[in-house]
Design an enzyme around this catalytic site. Sequence first.
Site, PDB file in Angstrom:
ATOM      1  N   LYS A 173     -13.228   6.193  12.045  1.00 53.55           N
ATOM      2  CA  LYS A 173     -13.378   4.798  11.613  1.00 53.55           C
ATOM      3  C   LYS A 173     -12.229   3.939  12.144  1.00 53.55           C
ATOM      4  O   LYS A 173     -11.178   4.460  12.534  1.00 53.55           O
ATOM      5  CB  LYS A 173     -13.475   4.729  10.090  1.00 53.55           C
ATOM      6  CG  LYS A 173     -12.265   5.245   9.363  1.00 53.55           C
ATOM      7  CD  LYS A 173     -12.493   5.249   7.864  1.00 53.55           C
ATOM      8  CE  LYS A 173     -11.225   5.665   7.159  1.00 53.55           C
ATOM      9  NZ  LYS A 173     -11.225   5.311   5.756  1.00 53.55           N
ATOM     10  N   TYR A 220      11.977 -17.925  14.462  1.00 59.87           N
ATOM     11  CA  TYR A 220      11.552 -18.752  13.321  1.00 59.87           C
ATOM     12  C   TYR A 220      12.354 -18.401  12.068  1.00 59.87           C
ATOM     13  O   TYR A 220      12.655 -17.229  11.828  1.00 59.87           O
ATOM     14  CB  TYR A 220      10.080 -18.474  13.008  1.00 59.87           C
ATOM     15  CG  TYR A 220       9.099 -18.957  14.042  1.00 59.87           C
ATOM     16  CD1 TYR A 220       8.979 -20.310  14.354  1.00 59.87           C
ATOM     17  CD2 TYR A 220       8.252 -18.057  14.685  1.00 59.87           C
ATOM     18  CE1 TYR A 220       8.047 -20.747  15.289  1.00 59.87           C
ATOM     19  CE2 TYR A 220       7.315 -18.481  15.618  1.00 59.87           C
ATOM     20  CZ  TYR A 220       7.226 -19.833  15.907  1.00 59.87           C
ATOM     21  OH  TYR A 220       6.305 -20.254  16.828  1.00 59.87           O
TER      22      TYR A 220
HETATM   23  C1  LIG Z   1     -13.617   9.381   2.632  1.00 58.90           C
HETATM   24  C2  LIG Z   1     -12.513   9.606   3.602  1.00 58.90           C
HETATM   25  N1  LIG Z   1     -12.314  10.841   4.099  1.00 58.90           N
HETATM   26  C3  LIG Z   1     -11.321  11.095   4.985  1.00 58.90           C
HETATM   27  C4  LIG Z   1     -10.468  10.103   5.402  1.00 58.90           C
HETATM   28  C5  LIG Z   1      -9.372  10.451   6.378  1.00 58.90           C
HETATM   29  O1  LIG Z   1      -8.123  10.230   5.847  1.00 58.90           O
HETATM   30  P1  LIG Z   1      -6.818  10.719   6.633  1.00 58.90           P
HETATM   31  O2  LIG Z   1      -6.686   9.856   7.827  1.00 58.90           O
HETATM   32  O3  LIG Z   1      -5.724  10.550   5.663  1.00 58.90           O
HETATM   33  O4  LIG Z   1      -7.069  12.130   6.999  1.00 58.90           O
HETATM   34  C6  LIG Z   1     -10.630   8.812   4.904  1.00 58.90           C
HETATM   35  C7  LIG Z   1      -9.707   7.759   5.328  1.00 58.90           C
HETATM   36  O5  LIG Z   1      -9.185   6.982   4.617  1.00 58.90           O
HETATM   37  C8  LIG Z   1     -11.678   8.558   3.965  1.00 58.90           C
HETATM   38  O6  LIG Z   1     -11.868   7.337   3.477  1.00 58.90           O
END
Ligand SMILES: Cc1ncc(COP(=O)(O)O)c(C=O)c1O
Length: 384
Positions: free
Chosen positions: A39, A274
Amino acid sequence: MTDTSKLRAWTEIDYQAIAHNVAEVRKLVGNTKILGILKADAYGHGALECAAALADAGVDFFAVACLAEGQQLRAAGFHQPILLLGATPPAAFDELIEGDFIQTLVSLEYARKLSDYALAHGTKAKAHVKVDTGMNRVGIQYQDGARRYDQIKAAYGLPGLDVQGIFSHFPVSDDLGFDSREFTRHQIRLFKEVLDRLKNDGIDPGVRHIQNSYGILNYKDLGMDYCRPGLLYMGVTSDDQVPIASAPDFIPILSLKTKVSMVKTVPAGATVSYGRHYKCDQPRRIASLSIGYADGLPRLASNQNLMISIRGHKVPLVGNICMDQCMADVTGFDEIEEGDIATIIGVDGPNVMTVDAISRAAKTINNETLSALSKRLTRIAKDE
Ligand SMILES: Cc1ncc(COP(=O)(O)O)c(C=O)c1O
């Protein structure tokens, strides 16, 4: 070496190191497979490139936050199963099915809507049930005071759904304090209780997963089918000052670099940037850098003595970080000049500059700093 002569600010990503980081994760989780979190453009590392590297390392399952991110992967030819972690608006259920995505069931009500939609269109929607064991973000609650097992069971029975898995999420797996460990262990117990109850009811739960990166580091092998690392395959944690229960050897895959656009001597008593927060106590050599908060270098990291590295010298950022530029005090390093490369994150000679230092200065975590790196940065793959 990639030619960076025309660039003003860029990230350099070592995609080849992902295989090493994946191998380190595997050492911790035993037979549990990896579901790669992609993501937010893989937290600014490039979802497509990371997906390819993960696939090469044998990762056969991906997750993203939303439909658009899934569609980007599909358009690039990734045919692996893709879990959408967030709710897809019902108005986009057609695209969900079209893209063959696996939808997280955020509630039973939502599951019913998706099932009805799929039935009405003569198909079944793929889904994983989210069990809320204590995060209280999305999912069907199964926690003390709200054990809604009947809703979980009902989701499996919906005729328009093909429920292929079940998962939960940890809010404090990063904290080794007693209360947080108790809380997380209780979440694991609750999740396993759901699995047992499904089994007793003759329901196949599908693939089971619960661990994010800290869940992997601090709880290791929970005997699940998958774990869900994001940060770890990128070679970092949320905060390198937070103690962890294991000692893996991860390679941070991202470097962030920019150029010195000019160097000048600022007279004693004059101020930089700034707000005039940095005042020169004596004449100072100030280097201007072509990177700012619109590139993702957080403005909150201003005036925190955040160090960067130029020609192997650690020098502090001084004054407020501007939208497109910022300044470093390079007094005493006469060889630093216009056109030099400044390393904000990464290795420069003897210096290792971490994203953690930036996050600390900005009072946030690496997850945010990395995912906020902007599209304006050129992204280049590190050469062999
Ligand atoms: C549902 C879920 N699983 C896994 C992850 C992965 O997290 P991380 O990058 O801490 O491994 C996330 C990220 O926030 C998440 O929302």
